[in-house]
Write a protein that holds these residues in place. Structure first.
Motif, PDB file in Angstrom:
ATOM      1  N   PHE A   1       7.311 -16.508  71.605  1.00 47.00           N
ATOM      2  CA  PHE A   1       6.779 -16.098  73.009  1.00 47.00           C
ATOM      3  C   PHE A   1       5.655 -15.094  72.712  1.00 47.00           C
ATOM      4  N   GLU A   2       5.131 -15.089  73.842  1.00 47.68           N
ATOM      5  CA  GLU A   2       3.823 -13.956  73.815  1.00 47.68           C
ATOM      6  C   GLU A   2       4.047 -13.006  75.186  1.00 47.68           C
ATOM      7  N   SER A   3       3.874 -11.844  75.268  1.00 46.12           N
ATOM      8  CA  SER A   3       3.594 -11.077  76.687  1.00 46.12           C
ATOM      9  C   SER A   3       2.603 -10.028  76.465  1.00 46.12           C
ATOM     10  N   HIS A   4       2.230 -10.048  77.746  1.00 49.73           N
ATOM     11  CA  HIS A   4       1.237  -9.073  78.080  1.00 49.73           C
ATOM     12  C   HIS A   4       1.379  -8.464  79.313  1.00 49.73           C
ATOM     13  N   PHE A   5       0.974  -6.898  79.357  1.00 51.04           N
ATOM     14  CA  PHE A   5       0.883  -6.331  80.579  1.00 51.04           C
ATOM     15  C   PHE A   5      -0.608  -7.014  81.582  1.00 51.04           C
ATOM     16  N   ALA A   6      -0.410  -7.161  82.649  1.00 52.54           N
ATOM     17  CA  ALA A   6      -1.550  -7.465  83.571  1.00 52.54           C
ATOM     18  C   ALA A   6      -1.842  -6.254  84.620  1.00 52.54           C
ATOM     19  N   HIS A   7      -2.907  -6.108  84.647  1.00 53.75           N
ATOM     20  CA  HIS A   7      -3.343  -5.186  85.813  1.00 53.75           C
ATOM     21  C   HIS A   7      -4.460  -5.565  86.461  1.00 53.75           C
ATOM     22  N   TYR A   8      -4.168  -5.732  87.949  1.00 55.03           N
ATOM     23  CA  TYR A   8      -5.360  -6.210  89.110  1.00 55.03           C
ATOM     24  C   TYR A   8      -5.653  -4.964  89.815  1.00 55.03           C
ATOM     25  N   SER A   9      -6.960  -4.690  89.653  1.00 57.09           N
ATOM     26  CA  SER A   9      -7.358  -3.497  90.426  1.00 57.09           C
ATOM     27  C   SER A   9      -7.823  -4.018  91.831  1.00 57.09           C
TER      28      SER A   9
ATOM     29  N   VAL B   1       3.423  -5.864  71.493  1.00 60.15           N
ATOM     30  CA  VAL B   1       3.337  -6.236  70.160  1.00 60.15           C
ATOM     31  C   VAL B   1       4.853  -5.881  69.694  1.00 60.15           C
ATOM     32  N   GLY B   2       5.338  -5.021  70.467  1.00 61.24           N
ATOM     33  CA  GLY B   2       6.573  -4.373  69.986  1.00 61.24           C
ATOM     34  C   GLY B   2       6.825  -3.329  68.886  1.00 61.24           C
ATOM     35  N   ASP B   3       5.559  -2.505  68.976  1.00 56.80           N
ATOM     36  CA  ASP B   3       5.458  -1.345  68.023  1.00 56.80           C
ATOM     37  C   ASP B   3       5.974  -0.101  68.666  1.00 56.80           C
ATOM     38  N   SER B   4       6.851  -0.026  69.415  1.00 59.20           N
ATOM     39  CA  SER B   4       7.420   1.029  70.370  1.00 59.20           C
ATOM     40  C   SER B   4       8.743   0.758  70.737  1.00 59.20           C
ATOM     41  N   GLU B   5       9.579   1.632  70.987  1.00 56.62           N
ATOM     42  CA  GLU B   5      11.123   1.418  71.404  1.00 56.62           C
ATOM     43  C   GLU B   5      10.970   0.844  72.550  1.00 56.62           C
ATOM     44  N   LEU B   6      10.061   1.048  73.535  1.00 56.47           N
ATOM     45  CA  LEU B   6      10.076   0.375  74.960  1.00 56.47           C
ATOM     46  C   LEU B   6       9.450  -1.295  74.835  1.00 56.47           C
ATOM     47  N   GLY B   7       8.375  -1.229  73.886  1.00 55.65           N
ATOM     48  CA  GLY B   7       8.104  -2.692  73.862  1.00 55.65           C
ATOM     49  C   GLY B   7       9.139  -3.421  73.321  1.00 55.65           C
ATOM     50  N   ALA B   8       9.964  -3.100  72.094  1.00 51.71           N
ATOM     51  CA  ALA B   8      11.086  -3.764  71.739  1.00 51.71           C
ATOM     52  C   ALA B   8      11.944  -4.107  72.445  1.00 51.71           C
ATOM     53  N   SER B   9      12.217  -3.222  73.622  1.00 50.59           N
ATOM     54  CA  SER B   9      13.395  -3.504  74.517  1.00 50.59           C
ATOM     55  C   SER B   9      12.969  -4.445  75.328  1.00 50.59           C
ATOM     56  N   TRP B  10      11.598  -4.403  76.041  1.00 51.61           N
ATOM     57  CA  TRP B  10      11.124  -5.572  76.684  1.00 51.61           C
ATOM     58  C   TRP B  10      11.337  -6.929  75.952  1.00 51.61           C
ATOM     59  N   LEU B  11      10.894  -7.076  74.604  1.00 47.23           N
ATOM     60  CA  LEU B  11      10.986  -8.263  73.555  1.00 47.23           C
ATOM     61  C   LEU B  11      12.237  -8.654  73.463  1.00 47.23           C
ATOM     62  N   ASN B  12      13.221  -7.719  73.448  1.00 48.59           N
ATOM     63  CA  ASN B  12      14.767  -8.168  73.061  1.00 48.59           C
ATOM     64  C   ASN B  12      15.104  -8.760  74.568  1.00 48.59           C
ATOM     65  N   TRP B  13      14.999  -8.149  75.486  1.00 48.28           N
ATOM     66  CA  TRP B  13      15.577  -8.896  76.866  1.00 48.28           C
ATOM     67  C   TRP B  13      14.885 -10.190  77.016  1.00 48.28           C
ATOM     68  N   VAL B  14      13.643 -10.458  76.740  1.00 52.16           N
ATOM     69  CA  VAL B  14      12.861 -11.805  76.800  1.00 52.16           C
ATOM     70  C   VAL B  14      13.672 -12.678  75.784  1.00 52.16           C
TER      71      VAL B  14
END
Length: 217
Positions: free
Chosen positions: A116-124, A85-98
């Motif tokens: 656009f929309e983004s999510h982390f995905a985890h496959y166990s 959701v971009g509520d952290s510096e790291l999240g904002a950095s990713w959204l900026n790159w996209v």
């Protein structure tokens, strides 16, 4: 889930112009692009660490469909997701790159992408996603798909490959191991794809680009 639109672009994104150009050329020629070691290393490392640190309470079982039609079906997919959701510096950095990629695509391919929309995905271990499309012809709910992989020291024994098919065919045109920094971009309506069962914890980011007038799916 959050749709991101009207973001300001960091001028530093300009350093990725050659990468964006190469992706766009591949998409123009073939409809898809696969780039190894493409994601900026420092950003990828931070995103990988963040994905692995997300608690079970923030990762949620992934569903099929959207909104009122969303349903869980572990016979089709068994991964879990966490929206960015971009509520952290790291999240904002990713959204900026996209956002930088989105703007470059619009300038060169004229796709008219608005958001656009983004999510982390985890496959166990054992998780998979059966063959599917991200959008269906005529509905135009998603235009372009981006997947970025965050798995350092991934080995062949870990499985979890992405298989990409041409439309209406069982022929595999690409088999992509989810190695750290690899990026896959493709036209959402045109390429069915699946994720083979993972044998190790597998992390990625999925992003979908849309037009504002499109119906959500």
């Amino acid at each position: 889930m959050a749709l991101h639109t009207g973001l300001e672009i960091d001028p530093n994104v300009d350093q990725y112009t050659s990468l964006f150009e190469s992706i766009v050329q591949d998409v123009a020629d073939n409809g898809y692009s696969i780039k190894t070691n493409a994601l900026p290393v420092e950003l990828a490392q931070k995103l990988s660490a963040r994905a692995q640190a997300i608690s079970d309470t923030h990762f949620k079982a992934a569903g099929i469909g959207r909104s009122n039609e969303l349903m869980l079906d572990t016979q089709i997919r068994s991964d879990e997701i966490c929206w960015i959701v971009g509520d952290s510096e790291l999240g904002a950095s990713w959204l900026n790159w996209v956002e930088g990629l989105k703007q470059y695509v619009n300038r060169t391919l004229f796709l008219g992408l608005d958001e656009f929309e983004s999510h982390f995905a985890h496959y166990s271990e054992g998780d998979f996603y059966q063959k599917h499309k991200d959008a269906f012809r005529g509905e135009s709910n998603r235009i372009l798909t981006l997947v970025a992989y965050l798995n350092e020291d991934w080995s062949e024994e870990c499985g979890g490959e992405l298989l990409v098919y041409p439309d209406d065919s069982d022929e595999v045109i690409a088999k992509v191991a989810p190695h750290f920094g690899t990026i896959v971009v493709f036209m959402s309506e045109e390429f069915p794809h699946e994720v083979l069962p993972a044998k190790c914890d597998r992390y990625s980011i999925a992003t979908w680009f849309r037009r504002k007038s499109d119906k959500l799916s």
